[in-house]
Design a protein around this motif. Structure first.
Motif, short mmCIF file in Angstrom:
data_model
loop_
_atom_site.label_atom_id
_atom_site.label_comp_id
_atom_site.label_asym_id
_atom_site.label_seq_id
_atom_site.Cartn_x
_atom_site.Cartn_y
_atom_site.Cartn_z
N PRO A 1 -11.15 -4.07 7.67
CA PRO A 1 -11.41 -5.39 7.08
C PRO A 1 -11.07 -5.44 5.59
CG PRO A 1 -13.47 -4.21 7.36
CD PRO A 1 -12.41 -3.37 8.00
N SER A 2 -10.96 -4.24 4.98
CA SER A 2 -10.70 -4.22 3.53
C SER A 2 -9.29 -3.71 3.25
CB SER A 2 -11.73 -3.32 2.84
OG SER A 2 -11.71 -2.02 3.41
N ALA A 3 -8.92 -3.71 1.99
CA ALA A 3 -7.58 -3.31 1.59
C ALA A 3 -7.34 -1.84 1.92
CB ALA A 3 -7.38 -3.54 0.10
N THR A 4 -6.09 -1.49 2.21
CA THR A 4 -5.74 -0.11 2.55
C THR A 4 -4.75 0.45 1.55
OG1 THR A 4 -3.99 -0.92 4.01
CG2 THR A 4 -6.13 -0.42 5.00
N GLU A 5 -4.65 1.77 1.57
CA GLU A 5 -3.74 2.45 0.65
C GLU A 5 -3.10 3.63 1.38
OE1 GLU A 5 -3.83 4.07 -3.94
OE2 GLU A 5 -5.64 4.19 -2.72
N PHE B 1 -1.68 10.02 4.47
CA PHE B 1 -2.86 9.41 5.06
C PHE B 1 -3.06 7.99 4.56
CE2 PHE B 1 -4.05 11.84 1.36
CZ PHE B 1 -4.99 11.07 0.68
N LEU B 2 -3.69 7.21 5.43
CA LEU B 2 -3.98 5.80 5.20
C LEU B 2 -5.48 5.66 5.00
CD1 LEU B 2 -2.42 3.02 5.29
CD2 LEU B 2 -3.19 2.84 7.67
N THR B 3 -5.88 5.06 3.89
CA THR B 3 -7.31 4.92 3.59
C THR B 3 -7.70 3.45 3.54
OG1 THR B 3 -6.95 4.86 1.19
CG2 THR B 3 -7.21 7.02 2.21
N ASP B 4 -8.98 3.21 3.77
CA ASP B 4 -9.50 1.85 3.61
C ASP B 4 -9.95 1.66 2.16
OD1 ASP B 4 -11.93 3.16 3.31
OD2 ASP B 4 -12.61 2.72 5.35
N GLY B 5 -10.46 0.53 1.87
CA GLY B 5 -10.83 0.22 0.50
C GLY B 5 -11.96 1.06 -0.03
N GLU B 6 -12.71 1.72 0.85
CA GLU B 6 -13.86 2.52 0.42
C GLU B 6 -13.55 4.02 0.41
OE1 GLU B 6 -16.94 1.46 3.09
OE2 GLU B 6 -17.13 -0.59 2.33
N GLY B 7 -12.30 4.39 0.58
CA GLY B 7 -11.90 5.80 0.54
C GLY B 7 -11.94 6.50 1.88
N GLY B 8 -12.32 5.81 2.96
CA GLY B 8 -12.32 6.43 4.28
C GLY B 8 -10.93 6.56 4.85
N VAL B 9 -10.67 7.63 5.58
CA VAL B 9 -9.35 7.88 6.17
C VAL B 9 -9.23 7.16 7.50
CG1 VAL B 9 -7.76 9.63 7.04
CG2 VAL B 9 -9.15 10.11 5.01
N LEU B 10 -8.26 6.24 7.59
CA LEU B 10 -8.01 5.53 8.84
C LEU B 10 -7.04 6.29 9.74
CD1 LEU B 10 -7.55 1.93 7.35
CD2 LEU B 10 -9.62 2.90 8.37
N TRP B 11 -6.10 6.95 9.10
CA TRP B 11 -5.07 7.69 9.85
C TRP B 11 -4.49 8.74 8.91
CZ3 TRP B 11 0.00 8.55 8.61
CH2 TRP B 11 0.81 9.11 9.62
N GLN B 12 -4.10 9.93 9.48
CA GLN B 12 -3.45 10.96 8.67
C GLN B 12 -2.47 11.75 9.53
OE1 GLN B 12 -6.17 13.83 7.05
NE2 GLN B 12 -7.44 13.90 8.89
N SER B 13 -1.38 12.13 8.89
CA SER B 13 -0.32 12.84 9.62
C SER B 13 -0.78 14.22 10.10
CB SER B 13 0.92 12.98 8.73
OG SER B 13 0.62 13.74 7.57
#
Length: 649
Positions: free
Chosen positions: A34-38, A48-60
């Motif tokens: 729901p929040s911005a990703t990086e 790796f793909l993180t959410d706006g709170e620093g959690g990892v959504l996906w990583q190689s």
């Protein structure tokens, strides 16, 4: 087109990572937030793909294909899968994974068959020190080049400790390798591989009815067994098919066999017939419709012969050391010539002079029954004696030029001592050997050949095998089997030499020495850590036995003898006290080696030791160990590298 763009846009807005090929979506991460990703790429190579709170959504690192990077774990539900070929990156046939027994394994998973080939399937996991009861199932390669698995398997790369870029890749040929590269360099060098000694044992390399051969300069190659042709040109994994027709493999009078030497087909046995005759084995395969051939070889205890009828000719490879015979089933009414059956490209012999049969006949005389029987009996007994004398010693005689070529002009030195220099060599039949160039050549050729023959007949699992020799001019060279791990001296500080391996080395060395002392009483060896060699599995073999006679040491006094061959610190007092020299001096030297294995202290140097008073002083190994034993302070003797892993008893 509009619907496709809308779908991609919706997934992007859901914070999915999308990969497209020529406008077509081929992969997406399946993530949402729901929040911005990086999207980030860190120094370990993890994307790796993180959410706006620093959690990892996906990583190689969670999705390895054929490669692991340092610090990237391979865990319970992950698999490394090879590419299909060098230039085809579709899914291949080889996998690295954890089996149900928690052991890390390499698997060939072909279109019709599959099988584990590493660790070697004929060796139990317990024998390989694999730990079966750790269900965490995780392996990691660290940045310095050390690999550790939860099943207790570990290794260090050949450049361990150096600052390098590293990767572990399951290559398309089925071998697992670690590659290292210096920063700024474009060259990746192999610093470890799972199967280095017998790369042809990797399953599926050459397919059905074919043979794998290995040339260190050219790599592996495939060829069909005699009478067969490739099924698909250019694709050896498809195997070979017969260039003839089996009308009925069950009709005994329509089929026969041809013998192939130095060939082994592993697995796919109809069954195993223990302690049987060649005739019985022949008849068994002859009467089985789906038997394609049989293997007849001596058992492990060298006392009986076993039979292995094959329903498939798979995992075939040329093996010069194979101590058996393979018989391939063929139709009697074949359309190919005998030359096609027996032609071998891997083991060719130089041309021999033409043998002419003399046209002579002898008139037959009236037979004398009793005399004929006695002559026949004498021939049989004499033949048995000749077999006993001739067969054990089959080491070839090499020319100096042959060994000079095999060693690449003596370019790769692997050992050096007072007896001579040892070089690594590759013989024309692809055997890797060690060539020892004796430092003096005082011995006459006849004496040298007599002693070399004696050494060549010695056969024990814990004694180094001699495969040949050279006596040409002033050159005296010996050809030994190659020991992958080198000498015990080179491995004493290795983390791979844990307590159980040290114990096995101690027992194996003792067995080799005991055999020499009980069977060859005239031989005395200056036993030290350089004379104990280790194979790929760290099994010990004693080397240089009998070398004193080859170097004509029997004609010199004991003082000169010790000066020529002894190693300071390992020699028994008998040598310097002018006492009679017996096999007991080997027992003393063996004891010194055992002390060094346990304590890590070399007998050739004094070592600083911090005593209870805190003062550093010099100690000598033997008196120091004797005092520790007398005072029941054995724990203080243990090598720090063992880290408490030892059996005090």
């Amino acid at each position: 087109m509009f619907c496709q763009l809308q779908n991609i846009l919706e997934r992007f807005l859901q914070h999915n990572l999308i990969l497209t090929d020529a406008g077509t979506e081929v992969w997406f991460s399946g993530t949402s937030s729901p929040s911005a990703t990086e999207l980030r790429l860190n120094d370990t190579g993890n994307l790796f793909l993180t959410d706006g709170e620093g959690g990892v959504l996906w990583q190689s690192f969670d999705l390895p294909t054929d490669t692991l990077l340092p610090q990237q774990p391979l865990t319970r539900n992950k698999v490394l899968i090879s590419a299909r070929s060098r230039n085809n990156y579709l899914t291949g046939f080889y996998k690295l994974y954890f089996g149900n027994d928690n052991v890390l394994r390499l698997l060939f998973d072909g279109t019709s068959i599959s099988g584990v080939y590493w660790p070697y399937p004929w060796i139990s996991s317990n024998e390989l020190d694999r730990f079966l009861y750790n269900s965490s199932r995780i392996v990691v390669l660290d940045p310095l080049g050390h690999f550790q698995s939860s099943d207790n398997y570990s290794f260090s790369t050949s450049d361990y400790g150096a600052a390098r870029q590293r990767r572990m890749t399951l290559d398309f040929d089925g071998n697992l390798r670690v590659y290292s590269r210096e920063r700024g360099s474009a060259v990746w060098a192999v610093t470890w591989e799972a199967l280095s000694s017998i790369p042809c044992f990797i399953h599926g390399v050459c397919g059905n009815n074919s043979l794998c051969s290995y040339d260190p300069a050219k790599g592996r190659s495939c060829s069909c067994v005699p009478g067969y042709v490739p099924k698909v040109l250019g694709d050896w994994s498809a195997g070979c098919v017969p260039n003839f027709t089996f009308f009925d493999g069950c009709v005994a009078n329509e089929v026969g066999f041809v013998k192939l030497l130095y060939v082994d087909f592993w697995g796919y046995d109809y069954n195993t017939i223990l302690n049987t005759t060649l005739k019985k084995c022949w008849e068994t395969c002859l009467n089985l419709c789906d038997c394609r051939g049989f293997q007849y070889k001596v058992s492990d205890n060298m006392a009986t012969f076993n039979c292995y009828p094959k329903i498939e000719l798979l995992n075939g490879h040329n093996l010069p050391s194979f101590n058996g015979e393979f018989f391939m089933k063929i139709p009697k009414n074949n359309t190919f010539t005998v030359d096609q059956l027996v032609k071998r490209s891997q083991y060719t012999c130089p041309p021999t002079p033409e043998v002419k049969v003399l046209d002579k006949t002898y008139s037959k005389k009236r037979k004398n029954g009793p005399l004929n029987f006695m002559l026949w009996f004498a021939c049989v007994v004499g033949g048995i004696e000749m077999v006993g004398v001739v067969l054990p010693y089959q080491e070839p005689r090499f020319t100096y030029d042959e060994l000079k070529k095999a060693t690449r002009n003596f370019s790769k030195e692997i050992g050096r001592g007072v007896g001579g220099i040892v070089y690594k060599a590759v013989l024309p039949d692809d055997r890797v050997v060690a060539v020892k160039v004796l430092s003096i050549a005082a011995t006459g050729e006849a004496d040298f050949l007599a002693e070399a023959s004696t050494i060549g007949r010695v056969n024990h699992i814990n004694l180094i095998g001699m495969w040949g020799y050279c006596a040409e001019g002033n050159h005296r060279l010996l050809v030994y089997e190659f020991m992958e791990r080198g000498s015990l001296a080179q491995n004493l500080s290795s983390p791979e030499l844990h307590w159980k391996r040290r114990f096995d080395i101690a027992v194996g060395t003792a067995k080799g020495l005991a055999y020499l002392h009980e069977e060859c009483l005239e031989w005395v060896l200056h036993c030290n850590k350089y004379h104990i060699l280790l194979d790929s599995d760290y099994q010990p073999k004693v080397a240089d036995f009998g070398l004193s006679k080859l170097m004509d040491r029997g004609k010199v006094r004991n003082s000169t003898f010790s000066r020529i061959g002894g190693t300071r610190g390992y020699m028994a007092p008998d040598w310097v006290s002018n006492l009679p020299i017996t096999s007991k001096v080997d027992v003393y030297s063996y004891g010194i080696v055992m002390l060094e294995m346990v304590t890590g202290i070399s007998p050739t140097t004094s070592v600083d030791s911090l005593e209870s008073g805190g003062d550093a002083k010099k100690i000598q190994l033997v008196p120091w160990a004797r005092n520790k034993k007398t005072g029941f302070h054995l724990e203080e003797m243990m090598h720090l590298a063992l880290r408490g892993d030892y059996n005090l008893k």
